[in-house]
Scaffold this motif. Structure first.
Motif, short mmCIF file in Angstrom:
data_model
loop_
_atom_site.label_atom_id
_atom_site.label_comp_id
_atom_site.label_asym_id
_atom_site.label_seq_id
_atom_site.Cartn_x
_atom_site.Cartn_y
_atom_site.Cartn_z
N VAL A 113 0.78 -1.30 0.19
CA VAL A 113 0.29 -0.16 0.43
C VAL A 113 0.53 0.93 0.12
CG1 VAL A 113 -2.01 -0.75 1.57
CG2 VAL A 113 -0.51 0.35 2.36
N ALA A 114 0.24 2.76 -1.06
CA ALA A 114 1.27 3.56 -0.82
C ALA A 114 0.50 4.65 -0.90
CB ALA A 114 2.32 3.04 -1.76
N ALA A 115 0.61 5.72 -0.90
CA ALA A 115 0.05 6.86 -0.98
C ALA A 115 0.89 8.57 -1.19
CB ALA A 115 -0.97 7.12 0.46
N THR A 116 0.08 9.15 -1.58
CA THR A 116 0.72 10.73 -2.09
C THR A 116 -0.22 11.31 -1.29
OG1 THR A 116 -0.46 10.81 -4.11
CG2 THR A 116 1.28 9.78 -4.09
N GLY A 117 0.37 12.67 -0.86
CA GLY A 117 0.16 13.81 -0.37
C GLY A 117 0.61 15.25 -0.63
N GLY A 118 0.00 16.07 0.01
CA GLY A 118 0.83 17.44 0.12
C GLY A 118 2.00 17.76 0.87
N THR A 119 1.35 16.81 2.03
CA THR A 119 3.06 17.30 2.95
C THR A 119 2.35 15.71 4.18
OG1 THR A 119 1.02 17.83 4.77
CG2 THR A 119 1.99 19.50 3.95
N ALA A 120 3.47 15.48 5.00
CA ALA A 120 4.32 14.55 5.65
C ALA A 120 2.99 13.97 6.63
CB ALA A 120 5.01 14.61 6.25
N ARG A 121 1.77 15.44 6.87
CA ARG A 121 1.18 15.15 8.31
C ARG A 121 0.03 13.79 7.86
NH1 ARG A 121 -0.89 21.37 8.91
NH2 ARG A 121 -1.10 20.74 6.49
N HIS A 122 0.03 13.67 6.50
CA HIS A 122 -0.85 12.88 5.50
C HIS A 122 -0.79 11.40 5.91
CE1 HIS A 122 -3.42 16.08 5.54
NE2 HIS A 122 -2.68 16.56 4.57
N SER A 123 0.44 11.07 6.47
CA SER A 123 1.17 9.59 6.36
C SER A 123 0.57 8.83 6.68
CB SER A 123 2.44 10.08 6.16
OG SER A 123 2.76 10.31 8.00
N LEU A 124 -0.67 8.90 7.74
CA LEU A 124 -1.05 8.07 9.05
C LEU A 124 -2.46 7.32 8.04
CD1 LEU A 124 -1.40 9.53 12.41
CD2 LEU A 124 0.71 7.16 12.15
N HIS A 128 -4.12 4.24 9.62
CA HIS A 128 -5.72 4.11 9.66
C HIS A 128 -6.41 3.66 8.60
CE1 HIS A 128 -7.01 7.99 8.02
NE2 HIS A 128 -5.92 8.77 8.45
N ALA A 129 -6.75 3.94 7.35
CA ALA A 129 -7.37 4.01 6.34
C ALA A 129 -6.80 2.32 5.54
CB ALA A 129 -7.46 4.65 5.91
N MET A 130 -5.58 2.76 5.19
CA MET A 130 -5.25 1.82 3.84
C MET A 130 -4.68 0.27 4.44
SD MET A 130 -3.26 3.64 0.99
CE MET A 130 -3.92 2.81 0.10
N ARG A 131 -4.14 -0.12 5.45
CA ARG A 131 -4.11 -1.44 6.42
C ARG A 131 -5.62 -1.89 6.41
NH1 ARG A 131 0.93 -3.28 6.63
NH2 ARG A 131 2.06 -1.72 6.79
N PRO A 132 -6.18 -0.92 7.38
CA PRO A 132 -7.49 -1.49 7.34
C PRO A 132 -8.27 -1.98 6.57
CG PRO A 132 -6.90 0.34 8.98
CD PRO A 132 -5.79 0.57 7.87
N LEU A 133 -8.13 -1.49 5.30
CA LEU A 133 -9.13 -1.85 3.95
C LEU A 133 -8.69 -3.39 3.68
CD1 LEU A 133 -10.68 -1.32 1.50
CD2 LEU A 133 -9.27 -0.10 0.27
N PHE A 134 -7.26 -3.33 4.00
CA PHE A 134 -7.01 -4.53 3.06
C PHE A 134 -6.76 -5.99 4.60
CE2 PHE A 134 -5.43 -1.45 -0.25
CZ PHE A 134 -6.09 -2.13 -1.11
N VAL A 141 -0.54 -7.52 4.22
CA VAL A 141 0.05 -6.01 2.91
C VAL A 141 1.53 -5.94 3.75
CG1 VAL A 141 0.03 -4.10 4.17
CG2 VAL A 141 -2.44 -5.28 4.11
N VAL A 142 2.32 -5.76 2.71
CA VAL A 142 4.05 -6.16 3.27
C VAL A 142 4.25 -4.92 4.43
CG1 VAL A 142 4.34 -6.60 0.35
CG2 VAL A 142 4.45 -4.31 1.81
N PRO A 143 4.75 -5.05 5.73
CA PRO A 143 4.86 -4.35 5.77
C PRO A 143 5.64 -2.84 5.66
CG PRO A 143 6.76 -6.41 6.62
CD PRO A 143 6.14 -6.21 5.39
#
Length: 252
Positions: A113-124, A128-134, A141-143
């Motif tokens: 799982v991976a994500a992009t965003g404007g700032t590092a503040r959204h890295s969680l 809290h969203a992608m790991r629970p989904l998968f 899900v890889v570590p």
């Protein structure tokens, strides 16, 4: 030796987009970590499927292009899922696409799982969203999850997390290790059939044998057609329905 199938799902809306760029970097890192193993790589741009996804959600029928994309994802040996962050979570288009996939179709499948965003503040959002989904979809899900903020492109990173290229390479190695350790996958159709059809026939045969065994067991235990013992039929025959009990309490 059968080629491994590596599929990346990119939910980027722009063209070009940093989300697609990250997906490409992750597929390159994963394919490179497979030590020369023949690999078929495909990137699914769900931006191009937006209308088909909406139609499928309201009609229940995917068009051929969308069906092909879903089959590619469910039939992959390894999956990379990349989304931009919208309102502290994955994008609605990203979620809508995975809503169309049967909740057992990704069971046991390695996913990065991976994500992009404007700032590092959204890295969680990764935790809290992608790991629970998968996790709900029972994928493995890889570590290492990879988040790329705007400032990460071209940055040296930090001592703890490393640079973005370092994280990409580490996540790619982890996904490649899981892919190399599992048998080649076949598409899992949401209609219950496998890619070859043999698995669906075996499953139906197993189900029929199980139903027969349960029926034999029921008759052997003295159960009737309704699943009740003969001596229990009399008990339930004497039960007064609740509506009749209420009627007996009325005084008018």
């Amino acid at each position: 030796m059968t080629a491994l199938k590596l599929v990346a799902v990119s939910a980027g809306l722009g063209r070009p987009s940093s989300t697609r760029l990250l997906a490409d970097r992750l597929t390159q890192a994963t394919a490179g970590a497979l030590d020369g193993r023949e690999t078929e790589v495909r990137v699914v741009e769900i931006r191009d499927l937006a209308t088909a996804i909406a139609n499928h959600l309201v009609t229940g029928f995917p068009n051929p292009v969308l069906r092909d994309a879903i089959d590619a994802v469910t039939g992959a040996d390894g999956l990379i899922a990349v989304t931009p962050v919208f309102t502290a979570s994955y994008s609605g288009l990203f979620k809508s696409f995975f809503d169309l996939i049967d909740n057992t179709a990704l069971a046991g499948k390695p996913v990065l799982v991976a994500a992009t965003g404007g700032t590092a503040r959204h890295s969680l959002v990764l935790e809290h969203a992608m790991r629970p989904l998968f996790g709900y979809l029972r994928a493995v899900v890889v570590p290492t999850a990879v988040y790329a903020a705007s400032e990460d492109w071209g940055s040296d990173g930090d001592a703890d997390g490393g640079s973005l290229p370092d994280r990409i390479e580490r996540a790619g190695r982890e996904l490649a290790a899981l892919m190399a350790g599992r048998p080649a996958a076949e598409p899992v159709r949401t209609d219950g059939a496998s890619g070859s059809g043999a698995l669906g026939e075996d499953a139906r045969a197993d189900s029929a044998r199980a139903d027969s065994a349960r029926a034999d067991s029921a008759h052997g235990d003295g159960l009737g057609a309704g699943g009740l013992r003969a001596d229990e039929d009399d008990i339930y025959a004497n039960v007064v329905p609740f509506a009749q009990q209420l009627a007996g309490l009325r005084t008018d």
